[in-house]
Design an enzyme around this catalytic site. Structure first.
Site, short mmCIF file in Angstrom:
data_model
loop_
_atom_site.label_atom_id
_atom_site.label_comp_id
_atom_site.label_asym_id
_atom_site.label_seq_id
_atom_site.Cartn_x
_atom_site.Cartn_y
_atom_site.Cartn_z
N TRP A 133 0.94 -1.41 0.04
CA TRP A 133 -0.05 -0.23 0.00
C TRP A 133 0.92 1.44 0.11
CZ3 TRP A 133 1.66 2.49 4.22
CH2 TRP A 133 2.12 1.70 5.43
N ASN A 134 2.29 0.96 0.18
CA ASN A 134 2.82 2.58 0.45
C ASN A 134 3.25 3.04 -0.83
OD1 ASN A 134 4.79 0.58 -0.17
ND2 ASN A 134 6.31 1.42 1.41
N GLU A 232 11.37 -7.98 -2.40
CA GLU A 232 11.68 -6.84 -1.75
C GLU A 232 11.22 -6.62 -0.33
OE1 GLU A 232 11.72 -3.54 -0.68
OE2 GLU A 232 10.92 -2.55 -2.58
N CYS A 266 10.33 1.44 2.65
CA CYS A 266 11.29 0.37 3.20
C CYS A 266 12.67 0.83 3.12
CB CYS A 266 11.33 -0.61 2.28
SG CYS A 266 9.54 -1.43 2.14
C1 SIN Z 1 9.71 0.96 -0.79
O1 SIN Z 1 9.55 1.74 0.19
O2 SIN Z 1 9.31 -0.21 -0.79
C2 SIN Z 1 10.05 1.54 -2.06
C3 SIN Z 1 10.83 2.71 -2.11
C4 SIN Z 1 11.39 3.24 -3.32
O3 SIN Z 1 11.27 2.67 -4.40
O4 SIN Z 1 12.03 4.41 -3.39
#
Ligand code: SIN
Length: 464
Positions: A133-134, A232, A266
């Site tokens: 969701w992020n 991931e 993440c």
């Molecule tokens: C993520 O938080 O999973 C991805 C962040 C990003 O692609 O910059």
């Protein structure tokens, strides 16, 4: 799960839309559809696949404003960030549209006059994705685009919190001419779809962005049918500020890294390690900047920090703050909340903690909220030891203008994505992914299409 999914606005708790939750039979039917579609999509030539992907990207861009609004409504992120995410999402489609034309084979000199050896690449087959969701748009396109570019067909399950952006993207893919049996979505709970995807012999690859515990389950459950997996997973990024760093620049980059999407990424800085010589000055500058951030509904003009996604996310963040304070951390800013349990919205004001030590939970677990813990170090070796002391290995950052210190940090940090004087390293043209329990595989860059390809070699004998 009910047969409807209520999509709520994290900023107000109001229902944005209800969508159908698919039954097991419906999910299996969609898997069958993309499995059948694989037989024709894999034969579409690479230049045509590239053209269709480019058209998909253009269609998304044409509706950028509307898509961004929906993304903000379902995820809570500030509108400016949603607009940025649409660009970020299409950059993956554009990149992999080009990579479709660069799926090369090779020839290998044989050890005898009578043979020729030729290596070719072919798509792995049906790919199933589970996305978070992020980043409802970008985490989907960085899986869908390389899959489709490689000649795989693709089925995605978006997070139940944010299905609307994905549904719109898939609709636009079909409008662009990517066949309906080449790309599909399903909506249902993660557990249910995870079991169906991993158990299906039709699906040859699972790609997932989300938590490490869920990733481990998906890897285990994929073993029976020996599927390819790309994972991931969680991060716990250290951000190291050396004594010679340009502190003003380090502060702006730390802000970018930490407060993007209210700290729900993440790769955001989760542990800020600062040299003892500059820790007070750095903390003072940082607090000054963080205090200026406007917290609120992502649709309101000027909002820089939106709500956290839900009550569970809120509780996790608050418990980390409480634990740190209990164990002796100082609150330099924040520890303030605006929430309503009945309505269902949760805002956490940017929070800066100092004198944070390794025994605190916040130094051991991913936070996923706008909280910045500062800890102090004596030597670069100590900073590296603290930074690497985690099962995670996704992103790390460091700030130094000394090339020897920088190179030493680069060589010793066990993380897949490293930012040197850079708080925003993500890019479609670079290989994103983690070491250790942060994942398997890379997304983006020339590496990003590899996990969607099988290698086949042909040995031809009988030459004179
Ligand atoms: C993520 O938080 O999973 C991805 C962040 C990003 O692609 O910059």
């Amino acid at each position: 799960m009910a047969d409807r999914i209520k999509v709520t606005n994290p900023a107000t708790g109001e229902i944005v839309e209800e969508v159908a939750a698919h039954s097991t039979e419906e999910i299996e039917a969609r898997i069958e559809k993309v499995a059948a579609g694989f037989q024709s999509w894999k034969k579409v030539n690479a230049h045509e696949r590239a053209r269709l992907l480019k058209k998909w990207s253009d269609k998304i861009q044409e509706q950028k404003e509307d898509i961004a609004k929906v993304m903000t409504l379902e995820s809570g992120k500030p509108l400016k960030e949603s607009l940025g995410e649409v660009d970020y999402a299409t950059s993956y489609i554009d990149w992999f549209a080009e990579e479709a034309k660069r799926i090369y084979g090779r020839t290998i000199p044989a050890n005898t006059e009578s043979k020729r050896i030729i290596v070719t690449r072919q798509p792995v087959g049906v790919v199933a994705a589970i996305t978070p969701w992020n980043f409802p748009a970008a985490m989907m396109t960085r899986k869908a685009a390389p899959a489709l570019a490689a000649g795989c067909t693709f089925i995605v399950k978006p997070a139940v919190e944010t299905p609307l952006t994905t549904m719109k993207f898939i609709e636009l893919a079909h409008e662009a001419g990517i066949p309906e049996d080449a790309v599909q979505y399903v909506n249902a709970s993660g557990r249910k779809v995870g079991e169906i995807f991993t158990g299906s012999p039709r699906i040859r690859k699972i790609t997932f962005t989300g938590s490490t515990p869920v990733g481990k389950h998906l890897i285990q459950d994929s073993a029976d049918t020996v599927k390819h997996v790309s994972m991931e997973l969680g991060g716990h990024a250290p951000l190291i500020v050396a004594k010679d760093a340009d502190l003003d620049f380090a502060v702006t980059q730390t802000m970018t890294s930490k407060f993007r999407n209210a700290g729900q990424t993440c790769i955001c800085a989760n542990r800020v390690l600062v040299a003892k010589e500059v820790v007070d000055e750095f903390a003072e500058k940082l607090v000054k900047e963080a205090a200026k951030l406007k917290v609120g509904n992502g649709l309101d003009k000027g909002t820089q920090v939106g709500p956290v996604i839900n009550g569970d996310g809120f509780e996790k963040v608050v418990s980390q703050i409480d634990d740190a304070i209990e164990k002796g951390a100082d609150v330099l800013l924040g520890n303030e909340f605006n929430k309503d349990d009945d309505k269902g919205y949760y805002f956490i004001h940017p929070t800066v903690l100092k004198n944070v030590t390794s025994d605190m939970v916040i130094m051991q677990e991913e936070t996923f909220g706008p909280v910045l813990p500062i800890t102090v170090f004596d030597t670069i070796e100590e900073a590296i030891e603290i930074a690497n002391n985690t099962p995670f290995g996704l992103a790390a950052y460091f700030f130094t203008n000394d090339y020897r210190t920088g190179n030493y940090l680069h060589e010793h940090l066990d993380f897949g994505v490293v930012g040197w004087n850079d708080g925003g390293p993500s890019a479609a043209h670079a290989p994103f992914g983690g070491m250790k329990e942060s994942g398997i595989g890379r997304e983006g860059g020339i590496e990003g299409i590899e996990p969607y390809l099988e290698t086949k070699y042909l040995s031809i004998g009988g030459f004179e």
